[in-house]
Design a protein around this motif. Structure first.
Motif, PDB file in Angstrom:
ATOM      1  N   VAL A   1      -2.719   5.003 -12.937  1.00 12.47           N
ATOM      2  CA  VAL A   1      -2.986   3.607 -13.293  1.00 12.47           C
ATOM      3  C   VAL A   1      -2.577   3.343 -14.738  1.00 12.47           C
ATOM      4  O   VAL A   1      -1.908   2.339 -15.044  1.00 12.47           O
ATOM      5  CB  VAL A   1      -4.477   3.277 -13.086  1.00 12.47           C
TER       6      VAL A   1
ATOM      7  N   HIS B   1       4.648  -1.258 -16.980  1.00 12.61           N
ATOM      8  CA  HIS B   1       4.761  -2.711 -16.855  1.00 12.61           C
ATOM      9  C   HIS B   1       4.862  -3.376 -18.220  1.00 12.61           C
ATOM     10  O   HIS B   1       5.688  -4.274 -18.436  1.00 12.61           O
ATOM     11  CB  HIS B   1       3.552  -3.246 -16.089  1.00 12.61           C
TER      12      HIS B   1
ATOM     13  N   ASP C   1       3.232  -4.964  -5.927  1.00  9.00           N
ATOM     14  CA  ASP C   1       3.971  -4.503  -7.106  1.00  9.00           C
ATOM     15  C   ASP C   1       4.967  -5.587  -7.518  1.00  9.00           C
ATOM     16  O   ASP C   1       6.176  -5.436  -7.368  1.00  9.00           O
ATOM     17  CB  ASP C   1       4.699  -3.186  -6.782  1.00  9.00           C
TER      18      ASP C   1
ATOM     19  N   ALA D   1       1.135   3.210 -14.969  1.00 10.20           N
ATOM     20  CA  ALA D   1       1.680   2.014 -14.332  1.00 10.20           C
ATOM     21  C   ALA D   1       1.565   0.816 -15.269  1.00 10.20           C
ATOM     22  O   ALA D   1       2.514   0.027 -15.417  1.00 10.20           O
ATOM     23  CB  ALA D   1       0.957   1.740 -13.019  1.00 10.20           C
ATOM     24  N   ASN D   2       0.431   0.673 -15.908  1.00 14.06           N
ATOM     25  CA  ASN D   2       0.262  -0.444 -16.844  1.00 14.06           C
ATOM     26  C   ASN D   2       1.116  -0.263 -18.092  1.00 14.06           C
ATOM     27  O   ASN D   2       1.636  -1.244 -18.641  1.00 14.06           O
ATOM     28  CB  ASN D   2      -1.217  -0.597 -17.202  1.00 14.06           C
TER      29      ASN D   2
ATOM     30  N   VAL E   1      -2.006   2.546  -6.194  1.00 13.51           N
ATOM     31  CA  VAL E   1      -2.001   1.805  -7.455  1.00 13.51           C
ATOM     32  C   VAL E   1      -1.267   0.494  -7.196  1.00 13.51           C
ATOM     33  O   VAL E   1      -0.070   0.502  -6.873  1.00 13.51           O
ATOM     34  CB  VAL E   1      -1.312   2.612  -8.567  1.00 13.51           C
ATOM     35  N   VAL E   2      -1.978  -0.623  -7.303  1.00 13.81           N
ATOM     36  CA  VAL E   2      -1.402  -1.926  -6.966  1.00 13.81           C
ATOM     37  C   VAL E   2      -1.767  -2.949  -8.039  1.00 13.81           C
ATOM     38  O   VAL E   2      -2.697  -2.755  -8.829  1.00 13.81           O
ATOM     39  CB  VAL E   2      -1.897  -2.419  -5.585  1.00 13.81           C
ATOM     40  N   TRP E   3      -1.031  -4.043  -8.040  1.00 11.89           N
ATOM     41  CA  TRP E   3      -1.276  -5.123  -8.993  1.00 11.89           C
ATOM     42  C   TRP E   3      -2.520  -5.904  -8.586  1.00 11.89           C
ATOM     43  O   TRP E   3      -2.668  -6.313  -7.432  1.00 11.89           O
ATOM     44  CB  TRP E   3      -0.072  -6.046  -9.053  1.00 11.89           C
TER      45      TRP E   3
ATOM     46  N   TYR F   1      -2.416  -3.353 -13.179  1.00 11.34           N
ATOM     47  CA  TYR F   1      -2.411  -2.439 -12.043  1.00 11.34           C
ATOM     48  C   TYR F   1      -3.744  -1.705 -11.978  1.00 11.34           C
ATOM     49  O   TYR F   1      -4.341  -1.371 -13.015  1.00 11.34           O
ATOM     50  CB  TYR F   1      -1.247  -1.448 -12.155  1.00 11.34           C
TER      51      TYR F   1
END
Length: 628
Positions: A78, A85, A560, A81-82, A210-212, A219
């Motif tokens: 997570v 982004h 995503d 992922a952030n 892991v999703v938005w 995320y």
């Protein structure tokens, strides 16, 4: 990459003399001096990052250095992922790299490319089993190796009916591309509770990904049950999602016998329909579990037939572990020399190469007492190690009636022989690897035993609603040594034949996601007609409007929106739709949604995927105006 190093890596990959692992790590402090690449910007201080080499199974994607990190916990995924982004990077899971298609990384990526590989295999490997459920379930993190997962299941008296032959695969990688084995019910066989004859993806009961999160504008981790609509896209996601943990149903383990045959000719095995007990369909009816490996320019394939057998047959050799064909995992000096000569330009040695592979198989089966094996399902199903010959593969998934399997195989064999002879007459030998054929059932959601279970929308084995009579999938893998001259022309011709021959009410063609596909003479993944039309159509024809290829793409884009979990090939295969509200028409409502999303932030309205919604995205929406 330095040409000499690329040649070395490719040769090492082909021969597979040892398990290949990245040979170095370069930390950020040293990276500028050794590679000239700056460290990823604003990287989380509590997660180590380093440069490391990447190579896929065949060595056709070989990259000297990519920025790589290791996730110790799902929360690390997570965090990264952030970070990706916020900094305009992409985040790609790294498993065992046993793949061909560039759905993990772009082939031309390097340490200056804003992509971070995240190694899942070091720590995301936890597994637990719940036998209080009916059927039992296994919950595992996605970095676990399939062999380790099988061992845990076997220790609990559990197993799988249909699984891939390699043990060195990550569970996450297998599920991303609907990995499979070879099995359909034998005539009169009743499936055991908890098992499926489809792909492993159809055993999923829930996933954590892991999703938005639109509310958090970040995320986050979220768990999805198999009955939730998002699971239609997450069961087989091709790398457009990042799963960290899954729960799958499993069933009781079984003792299985595996017989090898080398005395049955390809002419008999692939004869026209109604040709007797030595036909592929004859073995399929009696055992349900059949695989054949046909070496180039040889007459008799290596036929393997598995059958559940509770009591050890008198003449069978009992095995207590997997990988019982060491001759297929260790390259003999004779084969090594022939491979080197073929790669160096002596293509006319291909018939000798095929004959040598066949001889090695005969000798190996005899000296290893491997003609007739008996053991637990895992121990007779897993047989491929990373030390085996590394090859390029073209892969097709052909759906048809079980009663048409023999016809489909016979037509393929005749085409294969005709092409082999036509190329040979011109002094060309692009088909220098074996042909492997397996068969499985379709991914029927009712096998999952979860009420309202979603169909795996992107599974090559998903049912065809317009053809409920199609009940099985034939998996064709056509192999060649990487770098073989004109192999791509051969694959392109064969692909065109597949799409032209297996049509109408007879059969339907899909590609096998992890293999080579969309061929032109320029190589795999270069045929725009296949990528933009044929593949989507194979998941659209006769499918419900809310359960097709477009549905899956839209779900994955919602989960995503910044497409941090993607590659260039996936972007080409899965372009964003301007139908932002999913009502089947691009109209004023979609225009309004796009205007609301205007500006620099992740959104499905960012149709060109450049990180902002602007005039170019507006133009793309207007170009799609009207009913889809």
């Amino acid at each position: 990459m330095d040409p000499a190093r690329r040649t070395f890596l490719q040769a090492s990959a082909i021969l597979g003399a040892a398990v290949w692992v990245p040979a170095f790590r370069v930390l950020p402090a040293s990276a500028m001096g050794s590679t000239g690449c700056p460290a990823p910007p604003n990287f989380p201080a509590n997660i180590a990052v380093y440069q490391q080499a990447y190579r896929n199974w065949s060595g056709e994607i070989s990259i000297d250095a990519l920025w790589t990190a290791t996730a110790a916990t799902p929360q690390d995924v997570v965090t990264l992922a952030n970070w990706a982004h916020a900094n305009g990077w992409r985040l790609r899971p790294r498993g065992m790299t046993h793949n061909w298609a560039p759905i993990s990384v772009d082939p031309d990526a390097n340490c200056e490319t804003p992509v971070l590989l995240l190694d899942t295999t070091a720590h995301l490997t936890a597994v637990s089993i719940d036998t209080s459920m009916s059927p039992p379930t296994v919950t595992a993190q996605t970095g676990i190796a399939m062999e380790v997962l099988h061992n845990a299941l076997q220790a609990a008296g559990l197993g799988m009916t249909n699984c891939p032959a390699p043990g060195a695969l990550s569970l996450g990688g297998v599920l991303a591309v609907n990995g499979h084995g070879t099995s359909v019910p034998a005539i009169g066989e009743t499936p055991l509770p908890g098992h499926t004859f489809g792909t492993l993806s159809n055993m999923l009961r829930s996933v954590t990904a892991v999703v938005w999160d639109p509310k958090q504008q970040a995320y986050a981790l979220r768990t999805f049950s198999r009955s939730e609509p998002e699971m239609g896209a997450l069961c087989v996601h091709l790398g457009r999602a990042f799963l960290v943990e899954v729960t799958m149903q499993v069933g009781a383990n079984a003792r299985v016998r595996c017989d090898s045959y080398r005395s049955i000719s390809a002419a008999a095995l692939f004869a026209a329909s109604g040709s007797g007990s030595n036909s592929f369909s004859g073995f399929l009816d009696s055992s349900g579990r059949v695989e054949t490996i046909l070496y180039p320019f040889t007459d008799n394939p290596w036929l393997k037939v598995w059958k559940p057998t509770p009591v050890k047959p008198l003449l069978s050799r009992e095995v207590s572990g997997p990988f019982n064909y060491p001759f297929s995992d260790n390259i003999s000096p004779e084969l090594s020399q022939l491979v080197s000569q073929i790669v160096s330009g002596s293509a006319s040695l291909t018939p000798a190469f095929g004959a040598t592979m066949a001889t090695v198989t005969d000798v190996g089966l005899t000296t290893n007492l491997a003609w007739n094996l008996w053991g637990w399902s895992k121990d007779v199903q897993l047989y491929i190690k990373p030390t085996t010959l590394r090859v390029a593969e073209c892969g097709f998934a052909l759906s048809c009636r079980r009663s048409d399997v023999q016809r489909a195989l016979s037509e393929f064999h005749q085409k294969y022989l005709a092409m082999q002879q036509a190329y040979r007459d011109r002094g060309e030998y692009p088909m220098n690897g074996p042909v492997e054929i397996r068969i499985s059932s379709l991914d029927k959601p009712e096998d999952c035993l979860v009420p309202g279970a979603q169909i795996p929308l992107l599974s090559a084995a998903r049912p065809w609603p317009g053809h409920p009579e199609w009940d099985c999938v034939i998996w064709f893998n056509i192999l060649s040594i990487p770098g073989t001259p004109i192999a791509t022309r051969y694959y392109s011709e064969l692909e065109e034949w597949f799409y032209g021959n297996y049509t109408g009410d007879y059969a339907g063609v899909r590609i096998e996601w992890s293999k080579g596909w969309a061929y032109t003479e320029a190589g795999a993944y270069t045929n725009d007609v296949t990528i933009q039309s044929r593949i989507p159509a194979s998941f659209m024809q006769g499918m419900p409007a809310d359960a097709n290829f477009r549905t899956a793409v839209d779900i994955l884009d919602r989960l995503d929106p910044a497409r941090i979990f993607s590659t260039r090939l996936l972007d080409r295969l899965m372009p964003r739709s301007a139908d932002l509200n999913g009502d089947g028409t691009v109209d004023g409502a979609d225009l309004a949604d796009q205007l609301v999303a205007w500006g620099p932030h992740p959104s499905r309205a960012d149709l060109n995927m450049d990180g902002k919604v602007d005039g170019d995205d507006l133009a793309r929406l207007l170009n799609q105006w009207g009913p889809l």
